[in-house]
Design an enzyme around this catalytic site. Structure first.
Site, short mmCIF file in Angstrom:
data_model
loop_
_atom_site.label_atom_id
_atom_site.label_comp_id
_atom_site.label_asym_id
_atom_site.label_seq_id
_atom_site.Cartn_x
_atom_site.Cartn_y
_atom_site.Cartn_z
N TYR A 90 35.77 47.66 57.04
CA TYR A 90 35.09 46.36 57.10
C TYR A 90 35.70 45.47 58.17
O TYR A 90 35.88 45.91 59.30
CB TYR A 90 35.12 45.69 55.71
CG TYR A 90 34.84 46.67 54.62
CD1 TYR A 90 33.59 47.27 54.53
CD2 TYR A 90 35.81 47.05 53.71
CE1 TYR A 90 33.32 48.21 53.54
CE2 TYR A 90 35.55 47.99 52.73
CZ TYR A 90 34.30 48.55 52.65
OH TYR A 90 34.04 49.48 51.69
N TYR A 148 23.27 54.15 43.43
CA TYR A 148 24.40 53.63 44.21
C TYR A 148 25.64 53.41 43.33
O TYR A 148 26.76 53.79 43.69
CB TYR A 148 23.98 52.34 44.92
CG TYR A 148 25.13 51.63 45.61
CD1 TYR A 148 25.67 52.12 46.79
CD2 TYR A 148 25.69 50.47 45.06
CE1 TYR A 148 26.74 51.47 47.41
CE2 TYR A 148 26.74 49.82 45.68
CZ TYR A 148 27.27 50.32 46.85
OH TYR A 148 28.33 49.69 47.45
N LYS A 197 30.55 56.39 50.31
CA LYS A 197 29.50 56.09 51.28
C LYS A 197 29.47 57.11 52.42
O LYS A 197 28.43 57.36 53.02
CB LYS A 197 29.70 54.67 51.84
CG LYS A 197 29.50 53.56 50.80
CD LYS A 197 29.95 52.21 51.34
CE LYS A 197 29.74 51.08 50.33
NZ LYS A 197 30.39 49.82 50.75
N VAL A 255 37.31 50.03 46.89
CA VAL A 255 37.96 48.99 46.10
C VAL A 255 38.69 49.53 44.87
O VAL A 255 39.37 48.78 44.18
CB VAL A 255 37.02 47.85 45.65
CG1 VAL A 255 36.62 46.96 46.80
CG2 VAL A 255 35.82 48.37 44.90
N SER A 308 33.78 52.90 47.58
CA SER A 308 33.10 52.96 48.88
C SER A 308 33.42 54.21 49.70
O SER A 308 32.73 54.48 50.68
CB SER A 308 33.45 51.73 49.72
OG SER A 308 32.73 50.63 49.27
N1 GLN Z 1 30.80 49.65 44.38
C1 GLN Z 1 31.50 48.67 45.16
C2 GLN Z 1 30.53 47.57 45.54
O1 GLN Z 1 29.41 47.88 45.84
C3 GLN Z 1 32.07 49.33 46.38
C4 GLN Z 1 32.78 48.37 47.27
C5 GLN Z 1 33.98 48.96 47.98
O2 GLN Z 1 34.57 49.94 47.56
N2 GLN Z 1 34.40 48.31 49.04
O3 GLN Z 1 30.88 46.41 45.54
#
Ligand code: GLN
Length: 304
Positions: free
Chosen positions: A240, A189, A67, A258, A64
């Site tokens: 988050y 993505y 992003k 993650v 993430s």
């Molecule tokens: N690719 C992971 C997902 O879409 C990214 C989530 C994350 O890093 N929090 O679930």
């Protein structure tokens, strides 16, 4: 003068003796192969001096954290129009939650939760001639590092098991907030999330967010106003439903993934990245959060 090197060494020392290291994300099977004992930290100051400890040069899946990079590219492509399709409010929800999406008629709360990042991916798929290749070139240019690449195994692994992201994309499509096909957007993505970088590479990539939009070579990628806004979104939405805790404990804008990475920065001062693959129950790196709390406590540096 703050002795960053000795602070990082003591953070690494403390991390190496920690038994409770959190839990590795296994909903993406490929991520579960990583050794939970890894720990790395790298700090780069505004003068491009680097300090590091632990496995700071080992690459991991940034997930993430990507992003922030896709959002930056989308802002460069279509500017303020981005905000017609995604909001800028913290969600107070886990990164993959779908409930708010329905309540708010398909407008994701912010670009750093999954549904928001999927909308940003859709914008890039529409705008770019070769989306995956062009996004990779963008990231390589920011970092000035052509060795940065996608981890295809991770991308394919997530494609096979990313059921919640398929659900989110389909929901967005049903609300008319996805222009391209679900499979095409998610393929982009999953690749963006699979980008592999070390802590050292992450600080070079995120250098521009502490340097008013200018990368290490002084090329301008974002305006001062755009950087200010992206940093605000990182502070309020980067972790988050733990964004408040991160602001409270660490006091820096940042973003987690993650894969166990966290990148954070103090404008005009430094950018720091940590990696420890074990996550806390909110999906953020357990030891990474502790390390950054220690860093800002010992240096007495934070945005506040
Ligand atoms: N690719 C992971 C997902 O879409 C990214 C989530 C994350 O890093 N929090 O679930």
């Amino acid at each position: 003068m703050i002795n960053f090197q000795s602070i990082l060494a003591s953070i690494n020392e403390a991390a190496s003796t920690e038994n409770d290291r959190g839990k590795i994300a296994d909903y993406i099977p490929e991520l579960a192969k990583v050794n939970v004992n890894n720990f790395g930290i790298h700090l780069q100051d505004i003068h491009q001096n680097s300090f590091s400890a632990g496995n700071a040069d080992e690459r991991f899946s940034i997930q993430s954290i990507s992003k922030v990079l896709s959002l930056s590219m989308a802002l460069g492509q279509i500017g303020e129009k981005v905000w017609k399709r995604v909001d800028v409010e913290p969600s107070g929800d886990p990164f993959n939650h779908l409930s708010l999406l329905e309540l708010e008629n398909g407008i994701p709360r912010n670009p750093l939760i999954n549904p928001g990042a999927i909308v940003i991916a859709d914008i890039l798929v529409s705008q770019l001639e070769y989306p995956k290749k062009d996004f990779l070139t963008f990231v390589r240019n920011i970092a000035n590092d052509d060795t940065i690449d996608y981890d295809i195994d991770v991308a394919e692994s997530e494609k096979r098991t990313g059921f919640r992201n398929f659900a989110a994309a389909n929901l967005l499509k049903s609300y008319g907030n996805l222009d391209n096909e679900v499979e095409v957007v998610l393929d982009f993505y999953f690749h963006q999330c699979s980008l592999a970088m070390s802590c050292a590479q992450l600080t070079s990539t995120f250098f521009m967010f502490m340097n008013n939009g200018k990368c290490r070579r002084e090329n301008i990628f974002l305006t001062i106003s755009q950087v200010k806004r992206i940093n605000a979104i990182m502070l309020t939405c980067g972790f988050y439903d733990e964004a408040g805790e991160f602001a409270f404990e660490v006091g820096l804008p940042g973003k987690s993934g993650v894969g166990g990475g966290i990148v954070a920065l103090l404008p005009n001062k430094f950018c720091v990245a940590t990696w420890s693959p074990g996550l806390n129950p909110k999906g953020n790196s357990k030891l990474g959060m502790l390390a950054l709390e220690k860093l800002t406590t010992e240096t007495e540096l934070s945005i506040f």
